[in-house]
Scaffold this active site. Structure first.
Site, PDB file in Angstrom:
ATOM      1  N   SER A   1      -5.041  -7.040  -9.016  1.00  0.00           N
ATOM      2  CA  SER A   1      -3.624  -6.160  -9.550  1.00  0.00           C
ATOM      3  C   SER A   1      -2.417  -6.929  -9.256  1.00  0.00           C
ATOM      4  O   SER A   1      -2.354  -7.927  -7.948  1.00  0.00           O
ATOM      5  CB  SER A   1      -3.811  -4.869  -8.550  1.00  0.00           C
ATOM      6  OG  SER A   1      -3.938  -5.217  -7.114  1.00  0.00           O
TER       7      SER A   1
ATOM      8  N   ASP B   1      -5.486   0.774  -4.689  1.00  0.00           N
ATOM      9  CA  ASP B   1      -6.587   1.601  -4.130  1.00  0.00           C
ATOM     10  C   ASP B   1      -6.929   2.579  -5.486  1.00  0.00           C
ATOM     11  O   ASP B   1      -7.982   2.781  -5.925  1.00  0.00           O
ATOM     12  CB  ASP B   1      -6.337   2.742  -2.859  1.00  0.00           C
ATOM     13  CG  ASP B   1      -5.949   1.784  -1.736  1.00  0.00           C
ATOM     14  OD1 ASP B   1      -6.120   0.501  -1.761  1.00  0.00           O
ATOM     15  OD2 ASP B   1      -5.206   2.346  -0.989  1.00  0.00           O
TER      16      ASP B   1
END
Length: 314
Positions: A220, A252
């Site tokens: 990410s 997450d």
């Protein structure tokens, strides 16, 4: 079913401030209380999307009870391992411009007997799971190779293994050859032992990890989206610009979106970026609901090795 294992869950209190000024008395405009911990957040996002999931975690004291209580309305089944210590509480301060400051407690110490029960429950749940997802930091009393041990247990039971951690626990987990790891840019740079200033640097490190036995690497990159490297391809995905309300839990949510969309390939990468983008538009550590997520707004790109990266932790 997707089982998340969170050895160090938390109760997350988020306060909205106009500006964080050291040494002054500040008044919050809004306060939000959420169940927290990386694996807990993954299960929350999966449950909201309708994916079967179970959150496995140690729980102790009133905070541990409160954590389970908060997960019930979100439809997240919890398998709690009782511990003598008290589950930690974390504080997040979010300023008007989206700047986020987190104060994380270290968490309780887990005894060898409590740890053995956590391992046993992991093996039991893995026998009927597609994925076992090992998430977050490790509290005192837990060895650095804990995720590697859980990975072996899950594999023996027939489940695939994903790891979202950092530092020594992530480095040790690589020895077990997880099917997926999901670091952010800072975590990948720590793993590599050097700064990663361009997308080409990230891809180079990811390819080396895949060559060493990791199934796939999902990185990410904050506002720069995410990159996915596996044995067959390298892809970069970029989401639309949105007003950032909180970055807590965005990584997450991205992992949850990736797994919800099948856990492999371009479709899953697009979903990961869509979920991460939707998460930063939420308050506190609230996970996005399906109506917040727009994969059609995510662009799949060739990975430009000269793309400069900065401030990309998520």
């Amino acid at each position: 079913m997707i089982v998340t294992v969170t050895p160090n869950p938390s109760l997350d209190r988020t306060a909205q401030l106009s500006e964080l000024r050291r040494g002054e008395v500040l008044r919050a405009s809004r306060v939000r209380l959420d169940p927290g911990g990386k694996g807990v957040n993954v299960s929350r996002a999966l449950a909201a999307a309708g994916s079967p999931t179970v959150a496995l975690l140690p729980a102790g004291g009133p905070v541990g009870e409160r954590l389970a209580d908060l997960l019930a309305p979100e439809g997240v089944p919890v398998v709690a391992v009782p511990i003598a210590g008290t589950t930690r509480s974390n504080i997040t301060l979010v300023e008007a411009d989206g700047t986020t400051t987190k104060i994380n407690e270290p968490g309780p110490e887990i005894s060898p007997a409590e740890l053995a029960v956590l391992e046993q429950r992991t093996a039991e749940l893995a026998a009927r799971a597609e994925w076992v997802v090992c998430c977050g930091s490790l509290p005192a009393g837990v060895p650095d190779d804990f995720y590697a041990q859980l990975g072996k247990l899950a594999r023996d039971a027939g489940a695939k293994v994903a790891v979202d951690s950092s530092g020594a626990p992530l480095a040790a987990a690589l020895a077990a050859g997880p099917d997926l790891i999901k670091p952010n840019l800072d975590e990948l740079a720590e793993l590599a032992g050097r700064p990663l200033t361009q997308l080409g640097d990230v891809v180079e490190v990811c390819r080396a990890l895949v060559a060493d036995g990791v199934g796939a690497v999902l990185v990410s990159l904050g506002a720069r989206g995410a990159v996915l490297v596996d044995e067959t391809e390298t892809r970069h995905a970029l989401g639309p610009l949105v007003a950032v309300r909180s970055t807590v839990g965005a990584g997450d949510a991205a992992l949850a979106g990736f797994l919800h969309a099948g856990g492999t390939g371009p479709r899953a990468l697009r979903a990961a970026v869509a979920y991460g983008t939707a998460a930063v538009a939420q308050e506190g550590s609230r996970m996005p609901a399906p109506q917040d997520v727009h994969p059609d707004q995510v662009r799949l790109l060739a990975a430009d090795p000269t793309l400069t990266l900065s401030g990309a932790a998520a």
